[in-house]
Design an enzyme around this catalytic site. Sequence first.
Site, short mmCIF file in Angstrom:
data_model
loop_
_atom_site.label_atom_id
_atom_site.label_comp_id
_atom_site.label_asym_id
_atom_site.label_seq_id
_atom_site.Cartn_x
_atom_site.Cartn_y
_atom_site.Cartn_z
N LYS A 42 7.78 -12.27 -1.29
CA LYS A 42 7.62 -10.79 -0.20
C LYS A 42 7.06 -10.85 -0.31
O LYS A 42 5.78 -11.56 -0.49
CB LYS A 42 8.69 -9.91 -1.43
CG LYS A 42 7.86 -9.89 -2.33
CD LYS A 42 8.18 -8.51 -3.60
CE LYS A 42 7.91 -8.13 -4.94
NZ LYS A 42 7.64 -7.47 -5.30
N ARG A 139 12.94 3.35 -10.59
CA ARG A 139 12.71 2.62 -9.74
C ARG A 139 13.66 2.76 -8.33
O ARG A 139 14.13 3.63 -8.31
CB ARG A 139 11.66 1.27 -9.47
CG ARG A 139 10.32 1.09 -8.24
CD ARG A 139 10.29 -0.69 -8.06
NE ARG A 139 10.76 -1.31 -9.08
CZ ARG A 139 9.66 -2.15 -8.75
NH1 ARG A 139 8.35 -2.19 -8.15
NH2 ARG A 139 10.33 -3.48 -8.28
N HIS A 169 14.65 -5.40 -14.36
CA HIS A 169 12.60 -5.47 -14.34
C HIS A 169 11.97 -5.47 -15.50
O HIS A 169 12.12 -3.46 -15.62
CB HIS A 169 12.61 -4.71 -12.53
CG HIS A 169 11.08 -5.57 -12.41
ND1 HIS A 169 11.03 -7.19 -12.05
CD2 HIS A 169 9.90 -4.88 -11.83
CE1 HIS A 169 9.49 -6.99 -12.25
NE2 HIS A 169 8.99 -5.79 -11.90
N ARG A 222 12.10 -14.79 -11.87
CA ARG A 222 11.93 -14.63 -10.47
C ARG A 222 10.97 -14.30 -10.93
O ARG A 222 9.49 -13.55 -11.57
CB ARG A 222 12.71 -12.60 -9.57
CG ARG A 222 14.30 -12.83 -10.11
CD ARG A 222 14.47 -11.30 -9.87
NE ARG A 222 13.45 -9.97 -10.52
CZ ARG A 222 14.25 -9.02 -11.96
NH1 ARG A 222 14.93 -10.21 -12.07
NH2 ARG A 222 13.10 -9.30 -12.40
N TYR A 268 -24.09 0.33 9.33
CA TYR A 268 -23.96 1.66 9.64
C TYR A 268 -24.50 2.86 8.49
O TYR A 268 -24.54 2.19 7.26
CB TYR A 268 -22.12 1.91 9.30
CG TYR A 268 -22.04 1.30 10.72
CD1 TYR A 268 -21.97 2.17 11.97
CD2 TYR A 268 -20.73 0.55 10.58
CE1 TYR A 268 -21.05 1.49 13.01
CE2 TYR A 268 -19.73 0.13 11.51
CZ TYR A 268 -20.56 1.04 12.86
OH TYR A 268 -19.43 0.22 14.59
N CYS A 314 -18.95 -3.36 7.94
CA CYS A 314 -18.44 -2.85 8.83
C CYS A 314 -16.42 -3.39 9.45
O CYS A 314 -15.68 -4.58 9.02
CB CYS A 314 -19.04 -3.31 10.26
SG CYS A 314 -20.46 -2.77 10.09
N MET A 315 -15.59 -3.22 10.81
CA MET A 315 -14.29 -3.16 10.49
C MET A 315 -14.98 -4.64 10.84
O MET A 315 -13.73 -5.33 10.19
CB MET A 315 -13.96 -2.43 11.82
CG MET A 315 -12.71 -2.67 12.59
SD MET A 315 -11.46 -1.49 14.06
CE MET A 315 -12.15 -0.19 13.55
N ASP A 316 -15.16 -5.76 11.87
CA ASP A 316 -14.91 -7.12 11.56
C ASP A 316 -16.04 -7.85 11.56
O ASP A 316 -15.99 -8.96 11.06
CB ASP A 316 -14.84 -7.34 13.59
CG ASP A 316 -14.53 -5.71 13.95
OD1 ASP A 316 -13.10 -6.04 14.38
OD2 ASP A 316 -14.95 -5.17 14.82
#
Length: 390
Positions: A42, A139, A169, A222, A268, A314-316
């Site tokens: 998953k 759950r 589980h 699993r 920043y 920063c973002m990038d």
Amino acid sequence: MEEQAYFYRDTWAEVDLDCIAENVSSVRKHLPEKVEIMAVVKANAYGHGDVQVAKTALSAGASLLAVAFMDEAVALRHKGIHAPILVLGASRPEDVQVAAKYNISLTVFQKDWLQQAQQHLASGDRVSLHIKVDTGMGRIGVRSRDELSSVEQFILKDERFHFEGIFTHFATADELDTRYFKQQLALFEELLKGLTKQPKYVHTSNSAAAIRFPHAYFNAVRLGITMYGLTPSLEMQKEIPFPLKEAFSLQTRLVHVKKVKKGDKVSYGATYESGSDEWIGTIPIGYADGWIRRLQGQEVLVDGKRSPIVGRICMDQCMVRLPAQLPVGTAVTLIGRQGQEFISINEIAGKLETINYEVPCIISNRVPRLYKKGGKIVDIKNDVLGKSQA
Ligand SMILES: Cc1ncc(COP(=O)(O)O)c(C=O)c1O
């Protein structure tokens, strides 16, 4: 660099499929032969790459796959995976025909759901179902003998439903205190006695239980986190009887290098001030890649040495205080090995005050994944893994 032919930035993750194969085969050897391995792929195989991990796990000893949502199962079918796939989470009853069409097994735990699903199945359709039992995770799942019985009877009365499995589980299988685990297992065993029919698959164990509790195997486990070479918890690190090979690493390169003077600021908020003349490198990865701002101060490996991220992420992009002047293009390892040094996923999880599971999952899709086999990057266009094991 030939491995960079498929993307145009100097940041990528490397997934070593040999590590995944080795981890699966170590677990395979640890389990009795009759216990099947359901590889949990998953969330894009915990961020590692769904189809690549699925094929590797199936070749190394897994015989079933599990995902969280039907979308993930359908995606695997479209990528050529024919092995049995179980959706562990809740699916919508109106989508049941899609599951039947793609031969995807669904998890069920409500009679109402089954009633609604009936209306979406044609007479020749057949869908395989696993009943989820909530023995203490809180759950999803049936919680009592009556609930289990009514769901089971409903399934058995309609031949379009195939009662293929039952499972639960554990909430604490990775903790040293086993009391709650034992309570859950006892309740599951008690509820099993109320079944009219024993389905093909009975499964309870995640990685932690698969390693620690042979009496809870039933006939399938699993396997998630261990397959990726990570320990289910720090507590049980010492209990793992074979070496785990961490498959995921994160790499980038210096795109800019400069000397700053004592007192110069970086990034920043101008929160970082250099204490002396320093070499500062810029790397093209930021919070939009999942390298989030909390990782400020985390070390990365440059020229085989630990070097801290300075200033805000920063973002990038973000900046690193370099051990020396280094050329643009120098390799930087954010997770993984460089020379004698190693930055583990556990180290990053520690810095983020979270669990190792979260780390590869949050490295975003913007970061391309490259696959290694035999120490070499696999040609993803020609998919050298082939389709024979799928
Ligand atoms: C129902 C279920 N089974 C198995 C697993 C795999 O667990 P692990 O990654 O600890 O092996 C998960 C993962 O979250 C899960 O939700």
